[in-house]
Design a protein around this motif. Structure first.
Motif, PDB file in Angstrom:
ATOM      1  N   MET A  27       7.528   1.138   7.823  1.00  0.00           N
ATOM      2  CA  MET A  27       6.720  -0.278   7.384  1.00  0.00           C
ATOM      3  C   MET A  27       7.243  -1.548   8.265  1.00  0.00           C
ATOM      4  O   MET A  27       6.670  -2.718   8.212  1.00  0.00           O
ATOM      5  CB  MET A  27       7.073  -0.403   6.115  1.00  0.00           C
ATOM      6  CG  MET A  27       6.381   0.301   5.082  1.00  0.00           C
ATOM      7  SD  MET A  27       7.080  -0.048   3.497  1.00  0.00           S
ATOM      8  CE  MET A  27       5.873  -1.490   3.015  1.00  0.00           C
ATOM      9  N   ALA A  29       9.781  -3.213   7.698  1.00  0.00           N
ATOM     10  CA  ALA A  29      10.071  -4.483   6.689  1.00  0.00           C
ATOM     11  C   ALA A  29      11.462  -4.950   6.981  1.00  0.00           C
ATOM     12  O   ALA A  29      12.229  -4.165   7.432  1.00  0.00           O
ATOM     13  CB  ALA A  29       9.950  -3.606   5.309  1.00  0.00           C
ATOM     14  N   THR A  72       7.294   2.958  -1.044  1.00  0.00           N
ATOM     15  CA  THR A  72       6.368   2.174  -0.139  1.00  0.00           C
ATOM     16  C   THR A  72       5.781   0.915  -1.324  1.00  0.00           C
ATOM     17  O   THR A  72       5.674  -0.131  -0.882  1.00  0.00           O
ATOM     18  CB  THR A  72       5.227   2.994   0.452  1.00  0.00           C
ATOM     19  OG1 THR A  72       5.880   3.973   1.010  1.00  0.00           O
ATOM     20  CG2 THR A  72       4.554   2.198   1.471  1.00  0.00           C
ATOM     21  N   SER A  73       5.236   1.391  -2.339  1.00  0.00           N
ATOM     22  CA  SER A  73       4.424   0.606  -3.309  1.00  0.00           C
ATOM     23  C   SER A  73       5.341  -0.482  -3.801  1.00  0.00           C
ATOM     24  O   SER A  73       5.123  -1.811  -3.849  1.00  0.00           O
ATOM     25  CB  SER A  73       3.672   1.134  -4.200  1.00  0.00           C
ATOM     26  OG  SER A  73       4.561   1.637  -5.329  1.00  0.00           O
ATOM     27  N   TRP A  74       6.729   0.024  -4.063  1.00  0.00           N
ATOM     28  CA  TRP A  74       7.618  -1.072  -4.513  1.00  0.00           C
ATOM     29  C   TRP A  74       7.829  -2.284  -3.446  1.00  0.00           C
ATOM     30  O   TRP A  74       7.918  -3.109  -3.766  1.00  0.00           O
ATOM     31  CB  TRP A  74       8.988  -0.491  -4.907  1.00  0.00           C
ATOM     32  CG  TRP A  74       8.835   0.507  -6.254  1.00  0.00           C
ATOM     33  CD1 TRP A  74       8.066   0.130  -7.193  1.00  0.00           C
ATOM     34  CD2 TRP A  74       9.325   1.751  -6.656  1.00  0.00           C
ATOM     35  NE1 TRP A  74       8.043   1.287  -8.221  1.00  0.00           N
ATOM     36  CE2 TRP A  74       8.938   2.170  -7.762  1.00  0.00           C
ATOM     37  CE3 TRP A  74      10.308   2.650  -5.856  1.00  0.00           C
ATOM     38  CZ2 TRP A  74       9.381   3.243  -8.370  1.00  0.00           C
ATOM     39  CZ3 TRP A  74      11.069   3.649  -6.498  1.00  0.00           C
ATOM     40  CH2 TRP A  74      10.339   3.859  -7.744  1.00  0.00           C
ATOM     41  N   VAL A  76       6.043  -3.038  -0.959  1.00  0.00           N
ATOM     42  CA  VAL A  76       4.808  -3.813  -0.883  1.00  0.00           C
ATOM     43  C   VAL A  76       5.108  -4.750  -1.945  1.00  0.00           C
ATOM     44  O   VAL A  76       4.517  -5.990  -1.609  1.00  0.00           O
ATOM     45  CB  VAL A  76       3.643  -2.970  -0.927  1.00  0.00           C
ATOM     46  CG1 VAL A  76       2.165  -3.875  -0.980  1.00  0.00           C
ATOM     47  CG2 VAL A  76       3.537  -1.941   0.243  1.00  0.00           C
ATOM     48  N   THR A  77       4.965  -4.520  -2.973  1.00  0.00           N
ATOM     49  CA  THR A  77       4.823  -5.552  -4.015  1.00  0.00           C
ATOM     50  C   THR A  77       5.926  -6.670  -3.836  1.00  0.00           C
ATOM     51  O   THR A  77       5.348  -7.637  -4.107  1.00  0.00           O
ATOM     52  CB  THR A  77       5.362  -4.675  -5.432  1.00  0.00           C
ATOM     53  OG1 THR A  77       4.639  -3.592  -5.599  1.00  0.00           O
ATOM     54  CG2 THR A  77       4.980  -5.920  -6.681  1.00  0.00           C
ATOM     55  N   LEU A  79       7.305  -7.547  -1.207  1.00  0.00           N
ATOM     56  CA  LEU A  79       7.088  -8.473   0.097  1.00  0.00           C
ATOM     57  C   LEU A  79       5.911  -9.260  -0.443  1.00  0.00           C
ATOM     58  O   LEU A  79       5.815 -10.437  -0.009  1.00  0.00           O
ATOM     59  CB  LEU A  79       6.541  -7.128   1.204  1.00  0.00           C
ATOM     60  CG  LEU A  79       7.870  -6.810   1.702  1.00  0.00           C
ATOM     61  CD1 LEU A  79       6.915  -5.693   2.848  1.00  0.00           C
ATOM     62  CD2 LEU A  79       8.648  -7.582   2.562  1.00  0.00           C
ATOM     63  N   SER A  80       4.799  -8.991  -1.133  1.00  0.00           N
ATOM     64  CA  SER A  80       3.609  -9.724  -1.491  1.00  0.00           C
ATOM     65  C   SER A  80       4.081 -10.746  -2.421  1.00  0.00           C
ATOM     66  O   SER A  80       3.472 -11.909  -2.415  1.00  0.00           O
ATOM     67  CB  SER A  80       2.460  -8.763  -1.905  1.00  0.00           C
ATOM     68  OG  SER A  80       2.973  -8.387  -3.374  1.00  0.00           O
TER      69      SER A  80
END
Lengths: 82, 347
Positions: A27, A29, A72-74, A76-77, A79-80
């Motif tokens: 990612m 990140a 990944t979804s954690w 992303v959350t 980060l957003s």
């Protein structure tokens, strides 16, 4: 972002750490991945099964290896959230 | 854990897949015997009465049979376990009195997902929330002893009676050994740092809620566990098959038979340093029983190998002083010896 893998050297803990590293680098990140292996520090997060996964101080999973999609979804959350 | 999205659309397909998998399973199980027989005796042309023929026939029938049973039982146990978590067990046991607490802990030990690598945080979590030491031990004894792999192998190789006996006596040992350890008041032999630990608020992560999640979890368990133990199953059955084919009848009667009184404690002692999962040991033990070893001795040996192991002792040593480790081994070992004598006397 700070990601901690909690676990005292069990096979699954190492697997989870590798998986997290993989997701983070894929990612791209900005995250620091740490391994917490002292039991006193591990139980401070209130988990009773290893490996545990903590992102920015919040326990996301314990006692299992989450899927790549979940990790990944954690991320992303978080980060957003900024 | 927040499940990212609900997947209602895929649910019917999941059930269809499950039904198909179940049908394939039943079909495979039905055709095992004729198929393995055809391969061994027609295709390979072996004589069923010969040493080699009987060993090969045994091997070709038992390996797929045990792997099929193992997958099924691990799946079913996985579904059951998706309803339980160590956090819930802790909640249920907190402030419980001994006696009832021991019974409940040993039972929860069976159905709660447990890995001996997590024994330390679990121990800390229990003790911290006021679960009595003996009750904690009941959980820690039954959790590794009564596990799905042992269950599948016992059922496959010995039938349901022996599997049920193992579960019942395993529970009995876990309950009584935990109760005795509790009565002895050995809290002073718990490592000092344990009582200084400040545990964070225990998170009740909502894990697997929908049936899709539970089935995913169980399928994952099948992959993990069967993926890990299949070499042991094959190796164990290969040794068992060799014994089956080549070792003379009654060979074991003198060493592991009923008449040898010392065989039960000897079996338990030999079993402690041996660390094999049930998958490797049960097929060998089954073959030994065919050659005259008695059920009580065999049961004691299996319990000792599975429930008392050096790796577990090493893990527990981090939270227990060695005196308590010695008491633990002594009490559980004595319980297992009692089970061995009981079955040698009754059966």
């Amino acid at each position: 972002m700070n990601i901690k893998v909690l676990g005292s050297g069990c096979a699954n803990c190492k697997k989870l750490e590798a998986l997290v590293e993989e997701v983070v680098s894929e990612m791209d990140a900005a995250a620091e991945v740490q391994h917490v292996s002292d039991y006193k520090d591990i139980v401070r997060y209130g988990i009773m099964a290893t490996p545990g996964l903590v992102i920015d101080g919040e326990v996301k999973s314990a006692g299992r290896i989450p899927s790549k999609a979940e990790i990944t979804s954690w991320i992303v959350t978080v980060l957003s959230r900024g | 854990m927040s499940k990212v999205e609900e997947q209602p659309a895929s649910a019917p397909w999941l059930w269809v897949k499950l039904v198909i998998a179940a049908a394939l399973w039943v079909a495979a199980y039905q055709y095992l015997e004729p198929l393995s027989g055809a391969v061994s005796y027609s295709l390979l042309g072996l004589d069923p009465a010969s040493h080699l023929g009987s060993a090969v026939g045994f091997f070709l029938y038992d390996v797929p049979k045990i792997l099929l049973l193992l997958s099924l039982i691990v799946f079913l146990v996985g579904i059951v376990r998706s309803f339980f978590t160590p956090e819930r067990a802790r909640k249920a046991l907190g402030g419980r009195r001994e006696g009832i607490g021991n019974v409940l802990a040993a039972t929860l030990g069976i159905v709660t997902p447990f890995c001996s690598c997590s024994a330390v945080p679990l121990f800390l979590g229990f003790v911290e929330s006021g679960v009595p030491l003996g009750v904690t031990f009941s959980f820690l004894i039954s959790a590794p002893m009564v596990n799905e792999v042992a269950l599948a192998l016992l059922f496959g190789m010995f039938g349901w009676r022996v599997a049920a006996l193992y579960v019942a006596t395993g529970l009995g040992v876990a309950i009584s050994a935990g109760w005795i350890i509790g009565r002895l008041h050995l809290e002073r032999w718990v490592a000092d740092w344990v009582y200084q630990v400040r545990m964070g608020e225990v998170q009740l992560l909502e894990g697997h809620q929908s049936w899709t999640d539970r089935i995913d979890y169980a399928v994952q368990a099948v992959r993990d566990i069967v993926g890990k133990v299949w070499p042991y199953v094959i190796a164990g059955i290969a040794v068992g098959a060799a014994i089956h084919g080549y070792v003379p009848e009654d060979f074991m009667a003198g060493i592991m038979g009923k008449s040898a009184w010392w065989s039960v404690p000897a079996a338990v002692l030999v079993g402690i340093p041996m660390y094999s999962n049930a998958a490797g040991i049960i097929p060998v033990v089954q073959a030994l029983m065919e050659k005259g070893a008695s059920l009580g001795t065999v049961l004691a040996f299996m319990m000792s190998v599975i429930a008392l192991s050096l790796p577990e002792v090493i893990i527990l040593r981090r939270v227990l002083k060695w005196q308590l480790i010695a008491v633990f081994l002594g009490v559980v070992g004595t319980g297992i010896i009692a089970v061995g004598y009981l079955f040698n006397a009754v059966l």
